[in-house]
Scaffold this motif. Structure first.
Motif, mmCIF file in Angstrom:
data_model
loop_
_atom_site.group_PDB
_atom_site.id
_atom_site.type_symbol
_atom_site.label_atom_id
_atom_site.label_comp_id
_atom_site.label_asym_id
_atom_site.label_seq_id
_atom_site.Cartn_x
_atom_site.Cartn_y
_atom_site.Cartn_z
ATOM 1 N N ASP A 247 0.862 -1.176 0.000
ATOM 2 C CA ASP A 247 0.000 0.000 0.000
ATOM 3 C C ASP A 247 0.903 1.232 0.000
ATOM 4 O O ASP A 247 2.056 1.179 0.466
ATOM 5 N N ILE A 248 0.364 2.344 -0.506
ATOM 6 C CA ILE A 248 1.191 3.548 -0.623
ATOM 7 C C ILE A 248 0.413 4.787 -0.210
ATOM 8 O O ILE A 248 -0.810 4.834 -0.272
ATOM 9 N N LEU A 249 1.149 5.790 0.235
ATOM 10 C CA LEU A 249 0.653 7.149 0.361
ATOM 11 C C LEU A 249 1.388 7.986 -0.674
ATOM 12 O O LEU A 249 2.601 7.861 -0.835
ATOM 13 N N TYR A 250 0.635 8.826 -1.362
ATOM 14 C CA TYR A 250 1.200 9.566 -2.489
ATOM 15 C C TYR A 250 0.840 11.033 -2.318
ATOM 16 O O TYR A 250 -0.319 11.390 -2.105
ATOM 17 N N LEU A 251 1.824 11.895 -2.414
ATOM 18 C CA LEU A 251 1.623 13.341 -2.353
ATOM 19 C C LEU A 251 2.015 13.931 -3.699
ATOM 20 O O LEU A 251 3.052 13.573 -4.270
ATOM 21 N N ALA A 252 1.181 14.833 -4.202
ATOM 22 C CA ALA A 252 1.434 15.417 -5.516
ATOM 23 C C ALA A 252 1.301 16.934 -5.445
ATOM 24 O O ALA A 252 0.470 17.470 -4.712
ATOM 25 N N GLN A 253 2.136 17.603 -6.230
ATOM 26 C CA GLN A 253 2.103 19.070 -6.279
ATOM 27 C C GLN A 253 2.437 19.519 -7.704
ATOM 28 O O GLN A 253 3.333 18.976 -8.347
ATOM 29 N N GLN A 254 1.680 20.478 -8.195
ATOM 30 C CA GLN A 254 1.902 20.969 -9.555
ATOM 31 C C GLN A 254 1.794 22.489 -9.583
ATOM 32 O O GLN A 254 0.833 23.063 -9.049
ATOM 33 N N LEU A 255 2.766 23.143 -10.208
ATOM 34 C CA LEU A 255 2.794 24.599 -10.311
ATOM 35 C C LEU A 255 2.960 25.001 -11.769
ATOM 36 O O LEU A 255 3.738 24.384 -12.509
ATOM 37 N N ASN A 256 2.222 26.035 -12.177
ATOM 38 C CA ASN A 256 2.342 26.570 -13.526
ATOM 39 C C ASN A 256 2.372 28.086 -13.436
ATOM 40 O O ASN A 256 1.434 28.700 -12.909
ATOM 41 N N TRP A 257 3.451 28.686 -13.959
ATOM 42 C CA TRP A 257 3.664 30.129 -13.849
ATOM 43 C C TRP A 257 3.861 30.713 -15.239
ATOM 44 O O TRP A 257 4.852 30.413 -15.911
#
Length: 329
Positions: A228-238
């Motif tokens: 099993d996994i925990l997943y963190l995601a982040q996305q930035l657009n400038w």
């Protein structure tokens, strides 16, 4: 390969739905005309709205929450966004090297539902003339996600990705997950999303890449690993200005069966627009991957070193800098 079928299934589903959408528009036209509710049919959006559109009037809609346009979503066509990115590197001399990398991103949206498909492939061939040896390394990744806008800030997501890479000794890794994604910043020039999700993964390793060398025959190999996994995601657009755009994507995964095992994927892109559809892009990629195979190989080499035998090294981090061209539709 079964994972390629996922991509073609989406395309086929889209094509099959075309007649239904066209038929619905025709039906709406007749119903409106019969009811006499519109004096000038040419002014009614349902009658002359195309069934599919790139959505240019909505700007960068593919990185926005669909609820942003909810006020007039009834009249939205089926939206699509397609882009290709390709980079190439060539080196000649005592060592010849060729590197090709391609990416395809395909986004479909209808009202509050969004489908996101990403596929990347790279091939590197290195020849050392003094030893007359050639090494070939290939990498593939396919990601599919389905999004549903719950509020103007939150989306529910289900999806998964598959990858195979000789560079990191992965025969295959399959991850599937459910996620909630939050839009932290939504402005004309800057967008930031944060997400967290829970999922499951299965990984098979390329044990033969070690054991095929005669001096490493004693390596016992590593069985397929599930967790099993925990997943963190982040996305930035400038959007720096009308011709320059910076984007950053980071994904961090923790394996719950053993929290010492981690995965980090980071990608930075700087995009310089050359024409309306073509850009010059430079990219930086970082992959950190500590897993049971990495641990077993490190222990194996440590034992060889302690015994006074020739050892080697396996690294947990790979980085790459590339330049290329991006085409958008």
């Amino acid at each position: 390969m079964k994972y390629y079928l996922m991509f073609f299934l989406i395309m086929i589903t889209t094509l099959v739905s075309m007649p239904a959408n066209a038929k619905q528009q025709t039906t709406d036209k007749h119903q409106i005309a019969k009811a006499g509710k519109v004096q000038k049919l040419s002014h009614h959006p349902l009658l002359y709205q195309p069934w599919i559109s790139s959505g240019k009037k909505f700007g960068r809609w593919w990185i926005k929450n669909p609820k942003k346009y909810a006020d007039d979503s009834l009249y939205h066509p089926f939206l699509y966004h397609l882009e290709f990115k390709y980079s190439y590197l060539e080196q000649r001399g005592n060592t010849d090297r060729e590197h090709h990398k391609g990416n395809v991103n395909l986004v479909f949206r209808k009202n509050l539902f969004t489908s996101l498909t990403k596929y990347s492939v790279s091939n590197t061939s290195t020849t050392k003339h003094i030893t007359e040896s050639t090494t070939k390394i290939s990498n593939e990744e396919l990601r599919q996600e389905f999004h549903l806008a719950l509020t103007d800030k939150i989306e529910g997501i289900v999806g998964g990705f598959w990858e195979s890479t000789r560079r990191r000794y992965l025969q295959s890794r399959l991850v599937y997950y459910g996620e909630l994604r939050w839009t932290a910043i939504d402005s004309r020039k800057l967008d930031l999303t944060l997400g967290g999700f829970y999922g499951r993964t299965k990984t098979a390793f390329l044990n033969t890449e070690i054991t095929r060398r005669s001096r490493y025959k004693a390596f016992e190999g590593v069985d397929d690993y599930k967790s099993d996994i925990l997943y963190l995601a982040q996305q930035l657009n400038w959007k720096i200005n009308k011709n320059v755009n910076f984007s950053e994507t980071a994904n961090y995964m923790i394996f719950l069966e053993n929290t010492d095992y981690r995965l980090l994927k980071l990608e930075l892109d700087l995009d310089f627009k050359l024409t309306k559809s073509v850009s010059f892009v430079t990219s930086y990629n970082l992959n950190y991957d500590y897993n049971p195979f990495t641990e077993a190989v490190q222990d194996f080499f440590a034992e060889r070193k302690a015994a006074g035998k020739k050892d080697a090294q396996i690294k947990t981090t790979d980085t790459a800098i590339s330049i290329g061209v991006r085409i958008r539709f």
